[in-house]
Design a protein around this motif. Structure first.
Motif, PDB file in Angstrom:
ATOM      1  N   LEU A  61      81.531  86.872  35.718  1.00 15.01           N
ATOM      2  CA  LEU A  61      81.863  85.848  34.725  1.00 15.01           C
ATOM      3  C   LEU A  61      83.369  85.651  34.628  1.00 15.01           C
ATOM      4  N   LEU A  78      78.155  79.049  30.797  1.00 15.92           N
ATOM      5  CA  LEU A  78      77.766  80.202  31.603  1.00 15.92           C
ATOM      6  C   LEU A  78      76.260  80.203  31.827  1.00 15.92           C
ATOM      7  N   LEU A 109      82.760  80.278  20.883  1.00 21.72           N
ATOM      8  CA  LEU A 109      81.554  80.134  21.690  1.00 21.72           C
ATOM      9  C   LEU A 109      80.500  79.373  20.907  1.00 21.72           C
ATOM     10  N   SER A 151      74.891  85.332  26.934  1.00 18.91           N
ATOM     11  CA  SER A 151      75.882  84.599  27.726  1.00 18.91           C
ATOM     12  C   SER A 151      75.280  83.379  28.407  1.00 18.91           C
ATOM     13  N   SER A 152      74.049  83.498  28.910  1.00 20.43           N
ATOM     14  CA  SER A 152      73.470  82.388  29.643  1.00 20.43           C
ATOM     15  C   SER A 152      73.211  81.192  28.734  1.00 20.43           C
ATOM     16  N   SER A 154      75.588  79.598  27.135  1.00 17.35           N
ATOM     17  CA  SER A 154      76.622  79.468  26.108  1.00 17.35           C
ATOM     18  C   SER A 154      77.833  78.714  26.665  1.00 17.35           C
ATOM     19  N   LEU A 156      81.880  78.266  26.373  1.00 20.14           N
ATOM     20  CA  LEU A 156      83.050  79.022  25.955  1.00 20.14           C
ATOM     21  C   LEU A 156      84.271  78.111  25.861  1.00 20.14           C
ATOM     22  N   MET A 167      85.814  89.361  29.622  1.00 21.35           N
ATOM     23  CA  MET A 167      84.655  90.229  29.470  1.00 21.35           C
ATOM     24  C   MET A 167      85.041  91.641  29.918  1.00 21.35           C
ATOM     25  N   ASP A 177      77.917  90.354  26.769  1.00 21.05           N
ATOM     26  CA  ASP A 177      78.040  89.194  25.885  1.00 21.05           C
ATOM     27  C   ASP A 177      78.180  89.621  24.426  1.00 21.05           C
ATOM     28  N   TRP A 180      81.760  90.914  23.756  1.00 25.37           N
ATOM     29  CA  TRP A 180      82.766  89.853  23.733  1.00 25.37           C
ATOM     30  C   TRP A 180      82.680  89.060  22.435  1.00 25.37           C
ATOM     31  N   CYS A 181      81.465  88.772  21.981  1.00 28.34           N
ATOM     32  CA  CYS A 181      81.303  88.044  20.721  1.00 28.34           C
ATOM     33  C   CYS A 181      81.851  88.856  19.549  1.00 28.34           C
TER      34      CYS A 181
END
Length: 290
Positions: A61, A78, A109, A151-152, A154, A156, A167, A177, A180-181
């Motif tokens: 990523l 992503l 995000l 992540s999939s 989303s 950014l 990441m 994911d 990171w959030c």
């Protein structure tokens, strides 16, 4: 889009995505023959970045995002290789992110609700609560403040990438994911679910049934990373106590489910316990062995 031993359906998804926007494929497939076949079948407009090894989802990523930033793009959507994208999904995510930024919101995000037909239909959005997750049914036409998004699917906001950071490569795959959030929110950014946008996405491998309820399942190796990374994140200061309290309860419950309901359950338990040990001892660079 991140590839790992993609089949023809995965390649078709990438080619279709390339007709709507700039598509970058980062391929973690180690096998040379598979990579050569993949590159030959991808459309010429797809930017193909083979790693020649399984570098992990976080690294893949980061590579794709850095390429988009270098090319001057403002947003990155992503995708896993098995997620179904549509033009409405991609354009809707970007439009929602732009509207939030126009209102001077510090949004990192945005992401859709996702549906896994093998589980319970459309999954709820999630906020962390002490000892339990607060599930929010995705309804309405207003963004919902959430604590994390998968992540999939989303979208950014690349303007905040430098402030939040990339990441975490050391996590390799699981909780990338989520971490990171949580890091984004700890730095004053928001994470928003968009209930009016949905995406088809299969979570993990074939689910198992636990007391009449479908439970998402992964490989034993994935459970190693899940437990190792959970222990790792429990030690980090910016990770909220709401998440920590819930995970302390969920870890032993997962072990019981693996032992009692998963095929070859002992292999899953063994790898999970190895992950706990490596997480406690800080051995984040040791590859798991079955």
């Amino acid at each position: 889009m991140v590839f790992y031993h993609p089949d023809l359906h995965c390649i078709d998804r990438a080619n279709r995505l390339a007709t709507w926007c700039r598509c970058i494929v980062v391929d973690n497939t180690p096998d040379r023959e598979t990579r050569e076949r993949t590159e030959a079948l991808l459309d010429d407009s797809v930017v193909y970045l083979p790693n020649c090894a399984n570098a992990g989802i976080a690294t893949a990523l980061n590579q794709g995002i850095e390429r988009l930033i270098g090319d001057g793009f403002e947003f990155a959507v992503l995708f896993d290789q098995d997620s179904e994208s549509t033009l409405e999904l991609v354009s809707g995510l970007a439009a929602a992110a732009q509207e939030c930024i126009a209102r001077r919101e510090r949004v990192a995000l945005v992401g859709p609700a996702y549906e896994d037909s093998r589980l319970r239909g459309v999954a709820p959005f999630v906020r962390f609560g002490y000892f339990r997750l607060r599930r929010i049914i995705p309804t309405g036409d207003a963004p919902v403040e959430v604590d994390f998004l998968i992540s999939s699917g989303s979208c950014l906001n690349l303007a905040c990438w430098q402030e939040i950071g990339p990441m975490d490569d050391t996590l390799f795959i699981d909780l990338v994911d989520t971490e990171w959030c949580m890091r984004a929110k700890s730095r004053g950014f928001s994470v928003l679910g968009l209930p009016w946008i949905s995406m088809s996405h299969e979570l993990g491998e074939e689910p198992i049934e636990v007391f009449g309820r479908k439970y998402p399942m992964h490989s034993a190796i994935r459970h190693y990373y899940l437990f190792r990374n959970t222990i790792c994140l429990l030690k980090r200061r910016y990770v909220p106590w709401t998440w920590k309290s819930t995970e302390v309860i969920k870890l032993p419950a997962r072990l019981i489910i693996y032992a009692c309901f998963a095929p070859e359950g002992w292999a899953h338990v063994k790898m999970a316990l190895r992950g706990v040990w490596h997480g406690l001892t800080g051995r984040m660079d040791v590859p798991p062995r079955g």
